[in-house]
Enzyme design. Structure first.
Site, PDB file in Angstrom:
ATOM      1  N   LYS A  11      34.264  31.825  44.595  1.00  0.00           N
ATOM      2  CA  LYS A  11      34.648  33.004  45.235  1.00  0.00           C
ATOM      3  C   LYS A  11      33.244  33.947  45.506  1.00  0.00           C
ATOM      4  O   LYS A  11      32.975  34.383  46.823  1.00  0.00           O
ATOM      5  CB  LYS A  11      35.553  33.852  44.407  1.00  0.00           C
ATOM      6  CG  LYS A  11      35.644  35.120  44.727  1.00  0.00           C
ATOM      7  CD  LYS A  11      36.302  35.654  45.926  1.00  0.00           C
ATOM      8  CE  LYS A  11      36.543  37.191  45.942  1.00  0.00           C
ATOM      9  NZ  LYS A  11      35.669  37.871  45.720  1.00  0.00           N
ATOM     10  N   HIS A  26      44.134  38.936  46.621  1.00  0.00           N
ATOM     11  CA  HIS A  26      44.698  39.508  48.144  1.00  0.00           C
ATOM     12  C   HIS A  26      44.858  38.764  49.155  1.00  0.00           C
ATOM     13  O   HIS A  26      46.086  38.704  49.691  1.00  0.00           O
ATOM     14  CB  HIS A  26      43.667  40.538  48.774  1.00  0.00           C
ATOM     15  CG  HIS A  26      43.311  41.916  47.634  1.00  0.00           C
ATOM     16  ND1 HIS A  26      44.292  43.177  48.062  1.00  0.00           N
ATOM     17  CD2 HIS A  26      42.702  42.191  46.723  1.00  0.00           C
ATOM     18  CE1 HIS A  26      43.712  43.930  47.321  1.00  0.00           C
ATOM     19  NE2 HIS A  26      43.044  43.590  46.395  1.00  0.00           N
ATOM     20  N   ARG A  52      28.324  39.961  32.075  1.00  0.00           N
ATOM     21  CA  ARG A  52      27.705  39.754  33.300  1.00  0.00           C
ATOM     22  C   ARG A  52      26.088  39.893  33.096  1.00  0.00           C
ATOM     23  O   ARG A  52      25.364  39.461  34.020  1.00  0.00           O
ATOM     24  CB  ARG A  52      28.117  40.632  34.593  1.00  0.00           C
ATOM     25  CG  ARG A  52      29.702  40.333  34.852  1.00  0.00           C
ATOM     26  CD  ARG A  52      30.306  41.690  35.362  1.00  0.00           C
ATOM     27  NE  ARG A  52      31.562  41.686  35.166  1.00  0.00           N
ATOM     28  CZ  ARG A  52      32.259  42.399  34.270  1.00  0.00           C
ATOM     29  NH1 ARG A  52      31.563  43.193  33.436  1.00  0.00           N
ATOM     30  NH2 ARG A  52      33.665  42.559  34.378  1.00  0.00           N
ATOM     31  N   PHE A  61      41.721  42.427  54.472  1.00  0.00           N
ATOM     32  CA  PHE A  61      41.348  43.046  53.169  1.00  0.00           C
ATOM     33  C   PHE A  61      41.256  44.845  53.205  1.00  0.00           C
ATOM     34  O   PHE A  61      41.816  45.449  52.203  1.00  0.00           O
ATOM     35  CB  PHE A  61      40.054  42.499  52.684  1.00  0.00           C
ATOM     36  CG  PHE A  61      39.743  42.887  51.458  1.00  0.00           C
ATOM     37  CD1 PHE A  61      40.244  41.900  50.276  1.00  0.00           C
ATOM     38  CD2 PHE A  61      38.969  44.123  50.790  1.00  0.00           C
ATOM     39  CE1 PHE A  61      39.982  42.257  48.922  1.00  0.00           C
ATOM     40  CE2 PHE A  61      38.718  44.459  49.652  1.00  0.00           C
ATOM     41  CZ  PHE A  61      39.156  43.310  48.602  1.00  0.00           C
ATOM     42  N   ARG A  88      34.348  50.588  39.222  1.00  0.00           N
ATOM     43  CA  ARG A  88      33.157  50.381  38.451  1.00  0.00           C
ATOM     44  C   ARG A  88      32.030  49.613  38.986  1.00  0.00           C
ATOM     45  O   ARG A  88      30.975  49.677  38.388  1.00  0.00           O
ATOM     46  CB  ARG A  88      34.014  49.487  37.335  1.00  0.00           C
ATOM     47  CG  ARG A  88      33.406  49.733  35.868  1.00  0.00           C
ATOM     48  CD  ARG A  88      34.041  49.015  34.891  1.00  0.00           C
ATOM     49  NE  ARG A  88      33.823  48.043  34.372  1.00  0.00           N
ATOM     50  CZ  ARG A  88      32.746  47.658  33.773  1.00  0.00           C
ATOM     51  NH1 ARG A  88      31.864  48.566  33.183  1.00  0.00           N
ATOM     52  NH2 ARG A  88      32.488  46.332  33.231  1.00  0.00           N
ATOM     53  N   ASN A 135      35.755  39.867  37.900  1.00  0.00           N
ATOM     54  CA  ASN A 135      36.650  40.440  36.952  1.00  0.00           C
ATOM     55  C   ASN A 135      36.401  41.951  36.838  1.00  0.00           C
ATOM     56  O   ASN A 135      36.384  42.395  35.602  1.00  0.00           O
ATOM     57  CB  ASN A 135      36.594  39.774  35.744  1.00  0.00           C
ATOM     58  CG  ASN A 135      37.718  39.866  34.765  1.00  0.00           C
ATOM     59  OD1 ASN A 135      38.824  40.328  35.244  1.00  0.00           O
ATOM     60  ND2 ASN A 135      37.807  39.616  33.667  1.00  0.00           N
ATOM     61  N   ASP A 142      40.557  35.621  47.185  1.00  0.00           N
ATOM     62  CA  ASP A 142      40.981  36.432  45.982  1.00  0.00           C
ATOM     63  C   ASP A 142      42.457  36.737  45.863  1.00  0.00           C
ATOM     64  O   ASP A 142      43.208  36.108  46.694  1.00  0.00           O
ATOM     65  CB  ASP A 142      40.269  37.754  45.913  1.00  0.00           C
ATOM     66  CG  ASP A 142      40.384  38.373  47.094  1.00  0.00           C
ATOM     67  OD1 ASP A 142      41.726  38.502  47.780  1.00  0.00           O
ATOM     68  OD2 ASP A 142      39.470  38.770  47.671  1.00  0.00           O
TER      69      ASP A 142
END
Length: 422
Positions: A257, A278, A207, A326, A154, A149, A276
């Site tokens: 994932k 994509h 996380r 990707f 980042r 997420n 994902d």
DNA sequence: CGGCGCCCTTGAGT
DNA sequence: AACTCAAGGGCGC
């Protein structure tokens, strides 16, 4: 002191069609490479990639031309340089050049298997030379738990902070840039007992708990002696896909994932295609994609079906095909110049000590002052730290967060050399 | 078991 | 300048 390019560098003859650094390193597989745009067009090289690697600790530099991959490495002053070329075996392994010597053969195979999709997707220069890296499983695991997420800029900045905070410094004497301090990715035993708290202060958010819990589980599973967790994870390379995935999914913060990303990018499971948004979009565009999966939310069931669909299409090297698709699908990546500070007075000279406690307390109280933004940039820029006699400073011993860091810290931020992804 | 709200943070887009 | 909203998910109910 670094050798002048290209004399003193080593050369590996390889076509950009078979390995393209710019299309492989900054596309969300690994987050710890530094990219530097070279001032002058040096023998066809416009950019340079570098990072700290271990055994022995050193900084590896790579540049690429139309015909060759050039590489050299720099050792810290107290480190004796080995007689053999340890960089070439490292490169061969990391880019899987021996295991999969011809990317073009793979492209031909995918084109044949799936002319409808792959034949369209691979057009354009961004598909050129995209390889799946063979990363260290420990680093890969931590990176992809962090990725959940979250977006690439980042993720990159968080992992640079992590590395800078906990990883052993590798301080080298560069020719052009003076003394540079890189950091190795931290080993499992280098994390302390306050990990969740520290990570929260560093911006990892929820996380932080995942990472601490995962480390705890791994210590229970493999032990706490230095190296055993890394070795235990590496042993999963020899294990069956299903078994390895089960081991990973037991870890907090690792779902299907993330597990699939670790399987593909560090555990030799080349057929695995992580699904994902994509990949769901890519699959949905396919003429023969099952209609009932079109606009469905991603449940465990749907994940499986989409994955099976694509893996059947793309075959035993499907994970590699996914990497190409990707990379092409990824939206335009800005060059490092674009990351230079945008504010008017963020010149960043003679930066004071980095105090994460101060940063986090500011974060929680006031959210969008220029002061916060300034602090943050400084913090992120510290991934590679330049030392110079004029601006050298001694770290405040009261800052807990940087105990494991370099003795002297931070001076000028060097434009465009701190971060490769953004 | 499948669906759904929630979780930290921030860059990018209005 | 504020404000919203995804961003390569995962967990827990």
């Amino acid at each position: 002191m670094r050798a002048q390019f290209p004399s003193g560098w080593s050369r590996l003859r390889i076509s950009p069609n078979n390995l393209n650094l710019a299309n492989t390193l900054p596309v969300g597989q690994s987050f710890l490479w530094h990219r530097r745009i070279l001032a002058s067009d040096t023998g066809g090289c416009r950019e340079e990639f570098s990072r700290a690697v271990d055994d022995p600790p050193r900084v590896l530099f790579m540049r690429q031309t139309e015909t060759d991959l050039w590489y050299t490495s720099l050792y810290p002053a107290n480190q004796t340089r080995p007689n053999d070329d340890v960089d070439l075996p490292w490169i061969m392994d990391y880019f899987q050049l021996e295991r999969h010597p011809s990317l073009e053969d793979l492209f031909a195979d995918w084109r044949k298997r799936d002319p409808k999709l792959f034949g369209v997707a691979e057009v354009g220069s961004r598909a050129q030379g995209v390889r799946v890296l063979r990363q260290d499983p420990w680093e890969c695991l931590i990176a992809f738990i962090t990725s959940t997420n979250n977006h690439i800029p980042r993720i990159t900045s968080l992992l640079h902070r992590l590395t800078h905070t906990f990883g052993r410094p590798v301080v080298i004497d560069d020719m052009d840039d003076g003394t540079l301090s890189y950091h190795l990715f931290p080993a499992a035993h280098e994390f302390g007992s306050e990990l969740e708290h520290q990570l929260r202060n560093m911006g990892f958010g929820y996380r932080a708990r995942f990472l601490e819990s995962t480390l705890e589980t791994l210590r229970a599973r493999y032990g706490s002696q230095p190296g055993v967790i890394e070795a235990g994870l590496r042993d999963l390379r020899a294990a069956d896909v299903g078994l390895a995935r089960d081991e990973l999914i037991q870890l907090m913060g690792v779902g299907r994932k993330v597990a699939d990303c670790v399987l593909l990018m560090s555990l030799d499971k080349s057929s695995i295609i992580p699904i994902d948004t994509h990949m769901l979009a890519v699959a949905s565009r396919h003429p023969s994609f099952p209609h009932r999966l079109r606009n469905k939310a991603m449940s465990a069931q749907a994940y499986d079906e989409v994955q099976t669909f694509l893996q059947d299409k793309w075959g035993p090297m499907g994970g590699w095909c996914q990497a190409v698709v990707f990379a092409v699908d990824l939206k335009e990546r800005p060059t490092p110049e674009d990351k230079s500070p945008t504010g008017p007075e963020v010149k960043l000279e003679a930066v004071p000590e980095i105090d994460t406690a101060a940063i986090s307390s500011i974060e929680h109280k006031e959210t969008s002052t220029t002061k916060v933004q300034r602090k943050r940039r400084i913090f992120e820029g510290a991934a590679v730290v330049r030392h110079s006699t004029q601006t050298k400073r001694t770290r405040n011993s009261s800052t807990m967060m940087f105990k494991a860091s370099t003795e002297t810290l931070v001076a000028t931020k060097v434009k465009g050399e701190d971060d490769m992804t953004k």
